[in-house]
Structure formats: structure tokens, C-alpha cells
Design a protein around this motif. Sequence first.
Motif, PDB file in Angstrom:
ATOM      1  N   PRO A 167       2.730  -4.320   6.822  1.00  0.00           N
ATOM      2  CA  PRO A 167       2.332  -4.977   8.083  1.00  0.00           C
ATOM      3  C   PRO A 167       3.269  -4.661   9.242  1.00  0.00           C
ATOM      4  O   PRO A 167       2.821  -4.422  10.366  1.00  0.00           O
ATOM      5  N   ASN A 225       2.373  -2.534  12.661  1.00  0.00           N
ATOM      6  CA  ASN A 225       2.636  -3.121  13.979  1.00  0.00           C
ATOM      7  C   ASN A 225       3.381  -2.149  14.887  1.00  0.00           C
ATOM      8  O   ASN A 225       3.200  -2.161  16.109  1.00  0.00           O
ATOM      9  N   LEU A 269      -5.291  -3.874   6.576  1.00  0.00           N
ATOM     10  CA  LEU A 269      -4.646  -5.127   6.181  1.00  0.00           C
ATOM     11  C   LEU A 269      -5.480  -5.886   5.156  1.00  0.00           C
ATOM     12  O   LEU A 269      -4.940  -6.551   4.268  1.00  0.00           O
ATOM     13  N   ARG A 329      -4.888  -4.152   1.875  1.00  0.00           N
ATOM     14  CA  ARG A 329      -3.604  -4.630   1.352  1.00  0.00           C
ATOM     15  C   ARG A 329      -3.781  -5.960   0.631  1.00  0.00           C
ATOM     16  O   ARG A 329      -3.223  -6.176  -0.462  1.00  0.00           O
TER      17      ARG A 329
END
Length: 221
Positions: free
Chosen positions: A111, A115, A197, A200
Motif C-alpha cells: 500500500p 501511494n 488493493l 492484495r
Amino acid sequence: LAPLIYEHGYVGMVERMMGLEVPERAEYLRVIMAELSRIASHLIFAGTMAIDLAGTTAWFYAYREREKILDLFEMVAGQRMTTNYMRIGGVAHDLPDEFFPAIRRFLAEFPEKINEIHELLTGNEIFIARTRGIGALSGEKALAYGVTGPNLRASGVDYDVRRYEPYSIYDRFDFEVPVGRQGDSFDRYIMRFAEMLESRKIILQALDSLPEGPIMAKVPK
């Protein structure tokens, strides 16, 4: 770009035709590897889009993360790109012991790494000017043209085969289906980040509930 997802579809089709029951552990291993493949594919999308539209730094960041996934593939299957792992009835190998700390470390850091790319691109004036409102495709047109996957969802069509026609064991996992609003190039870019995400999230659930047992069914000749 996502060979393990293609394998997953093929072996699943043959198994359905043969009436084969795949061992539970093999199904979980398939999902872990397929979702890693999805992330790797989306990273190529993000990286190449960045280098075409804004600059090179985000491309390096995206490919840096993809390299980590290719390391995991090599660890499991011996190949980095044209990964040959799934078999009719299961998978070729179980996961080696060193795979588990490596994938946990990758997922824990991911993450923050994603970002970094967001910070470079999502607020970049040049990138926004070249993607917002560009190539807009309505949901109706997307369906008419046979658009699928994240490009279809970017056009506002809430459909993901893993959720609405679940195969393998996808119905056991909690994940969201990101959907866009404008159907433009920016939304198609954003879909990939949101989906990575969610992938994940699926992998973490699969790792946490990974059962013991065989990895191959008894397949008739």
C-alpha cells in the motif's frame, strides 16, 4: 501480461468438462498466484501509462514492485514471466517455505509503495490534462464493444466475474468491485490501483485460511 489468470481459466474449463474435483489447497494456491498475476499486470498498465503521459519515475516505481512479484513467481514455479504453474487437477508444486515470509513482506509494504505512484501521478497537472475526459466510453458503448475487466468497470458497469459468476473459490473471499463514473482514461487508470488493493486483500485472506492437504487430484489418463 497475466499468464496465471489464463491458466486458471483453461484448467478450470477442462476440469468442469471432466467432472474433476480439485483439492482445496490447490484452489487456494491458484487464487494466490492468479491475484499476484493480476497485480503484476496492472503495474505494467500503470507504469507504461506513466512513461507515455507524464514521466519516467512512476514507471520505475511500478516496475520495481512488479519485479518483487516476478521473484515470487520464480520462487514457486521457476519462471518469472511466462509462468507455467497450474495443472489440470491442481498445481505443479506446493509453495516453498521461503515464499511465505517473502509474500507477507511484499503485501505489508505494497500500500505504501502504491501511494508513492499515486503521489507522482494522480495530482500531476500534466497527467490529469492528458487523461481527464479523454477517451470517455459510456457503459452502453463499452458493453456494445465487448469491453471487459477494469476497462468495463471504469465505464460504470458493476460487473466482475469473480463476484457475480464466481469460479474456483472466489465466493469465499470478501472484496469490493471498484466501479468508475466517467469511463475516461483517468478512470481506467484509477481502476487498476483500486483493484490491486482488492487483490492484495484476497491474497491475505487466502494465506490466512490456507488449508493443508494434497495439491493434485487423481486425473485419469
